[in-house]
Scaffold this active site. Structure first.
Site, PDB file in Angstrom:
ATOM      1  N   SER A  65       0.851  -1.202   0.008  1.00  0.00           N
ATOM      2  CA  SER A  65       0.071   0.075   0.111  1.00  0.00           C
ATOM      3  C   SER A  65       0.780   1.200  -0.053  1.00  0.00           C
ATOM      4  CB  SER A  65      -0.812   0.035   1.374  1.00  0.00           C
ATOM      5  OG  SER A  65      -1.853  -1.091   1.300  1.00  0.00           O
TER       6      SER A  65
HETATM    7  N1  SAH Z   1      -0.561  -4.865   4.143  1.00  0.00           N
HETATM    8  C1  SAH Z   1      -0.062  -5.096   2.983  1.00  0.00           C
HETATM    9  C2  SAH Z   1      -0.770  -4.781   1.945  1.00  0.00           C
HETATM   10  C3  SAH Z   1      -0.869  -5.680   0.939  1.00  0.00           C
HETATM   11  S1  SAH Z   1      -2.097  -5.613  -0.380  1.00  0.00           S
HETATM   12  C4  SAH Z   1       1.465  -4.564   3.067  1.00  0.00           C
HETATM   13  O1  SAH Z   1       1.813  -3.696   3.913  1.00  0.00           O
HETATM   14  O2  SAH Z   1       2.254  -4.828   2.141  1.00  0.00           O
HETATM   15  C5  SAH Z   1      -3.400  -6.403   0.460  1.00  0.00           C
HETATM   16  C6  SAH Z   1      -3.061  -8.060   0.673  1.00  0.00           C
HETATM   17  O3  SAH Z   1      -4.263  -8.753   1.147  1.00  0.00           O
HETATM   18  C7  SAH Z   1      -2.554  -8.879  -0.583  1.00  0.00           C
HETATM   19  O4  SAH Z   1      -1.393  -9.700  -0.194  1.00  0.00           O
HETATM   20  C8  SAH Z   1      -3.644  -9.875  -0.724  1.00  0.00           C
HETATM   21  O5  SAH Z   1      -3.058 -11.131  -1.222  1.00  0.00           O
HETATM   22  C9  SAH Z   1      -4.118 -10.083   0.803  1.00  0.00           C
HETATM   23  N2  SAH Z   1      -5.631 -10.559   0.986  1.00  0.00           N
HETATM   24  C10 SAH Z   1      -6.593 -10.488  -0.211  1.00  0.00           C
HETATM   25  N3  SAH Z   1      -7.485 -11.095   0.483  1.00  0.00           N
HETATM   26  C11 SAH Z   1      -7.261 -11.958   1.510  1.00  0.00           C
HETATM   27  C12 SAH Z   1      -7.942 -12.860   2.312  1.00  0.00           C
HETATM   28  N4  SAH Z   1      -9.099 -13.360   2.226  1.00  0.00           N
HETATM   29  N5  SAH Z   1      -7.065 -13.158   3.530  1.00  0.00           N
HETATM   30  C13 SAH Z   1      -5.985 -12.812   3.626  1.00  0.00           C
HETATM   31  N6  SAH Z   1      -5.179 -11.876   2.851  1.00  0.00           N
HETATM   32  C14 SAH Z   1      -5.905 -11.375   1.560  1.00  0.00           C
END
Ligand code: SAH
Length: 214
Positions: A65
């Site tokens: 993000s």
């Molecule tokens: N907090 C992360 C942001 C990553 S983007 C960072 O700091 O880099 C959001 C993430 O949520 C992605 O990696 C995606 O794979 C994950 N995601 C989406 N649906 C999900 C679910 N049902 N359970 C766990 N993770 C999920």
């Protein structure tokens, strides 16, 4: 939390100042951003862009993000030292590192095994040891509930019912809520066993929260 040298944190300090100028007020959040080498969480080819205030691609077609968004979500959680926090969407692990720096107990779930593995390696290399899980965030972690705070970093279309149940009475959940193209930053407070209060904080764009694991 301490990191092993020789990370150069000048860029992280500069990023924290930029976020302050963009309206992030919580000093503990800014201090956390200033202590974390964000370049460690992205591919080496993107390292020179790691301190720009923008999202970047990571493995499995996901994104780390935008720093402003990370800071804003963390600020909205209103963390207290010692809080038990559940993050959905470990991704790169950067947000989990910010939570660790805030002095809370961090549990974070990621649905892609590849990302779970990479984040685990990155975080431990930097000296952060949140509890990481490969699983479906829609299920939460019933065995660890209740949580004081829940942070969702991917966008569901409705507030996941199991996560509402796993929030402590008096606790807060921060999530981007809405359809594929645009979401509203939303805070859900659990005011009693059965009552929740919802407020919104502007439009954002996140990757969708998807069911199941890969
Ligand atoms: N907090 C992360 C942001 C990553 S983007 C960072 O700091 O880099 C959001 C993430 O949520 C992605 O990696 C995606 O794979 C994950 N995601 C989406 N649906 C999900 C679910 N049902 N359970 C766990 N993770 C999920």
């Amino acid at each position: 939390m301490t990191q092993s040298p020789p990370y150069n944190l000048e860029n992280a300090e500069e990023l924290a100042r930029e976020l302050r100028d963009k309206g992030i007020r919580d000093k503990a959040v800014l201090a956390a951003i200033a202590r974390i080498p964000r370049d460690a969480f992205v591919d080496a080819a993107l390292a020179d862009m790691a301190y720009l205030d923008r999202p970047l691609p990571i493995e499995s077609g996901q994104t780390i993000s935008q720093p402003y968004t990370v800071a804003r979500q963390t600020e909205l959680l209103q963390l207290e030292p010692g809080d038990k926090v559940l993050e959905i969407g470990t991704g790169s692990g950067y947000q989990a590192a910010v939570l660790c720096e805030m002095g809370v107990e961090v549990h974070s779930i990621e649905r892609y095994r590849e990302l779970y593995q990479t984040a685990k390696e990155t975080l431990s290399r930097l000296g952060y040891f949140p509890k990481l899980y490969h699983g479906d965030g829609y299920e939460g972690l019933p065995e660890e509930a209740p949580f004081d705070k829940i942070l969702i970093t991917a966008a569901p279309e409705v507030v996941p019912p199991k996560l509402k149940e796993q929030l402590r009475v008096g606790g807060r959940m921060v999530l981007p809520l809405g359809g594929r193209n645009r979401q509203q930053m939303t805070v859900v407070e659990r005011v009693s066993e059965t009552r929740y209060r919802t407020s919104t904080y502007g439009d954002y764009i996140f990757v969708p929260m998807k069911k199941g694991t890969e």
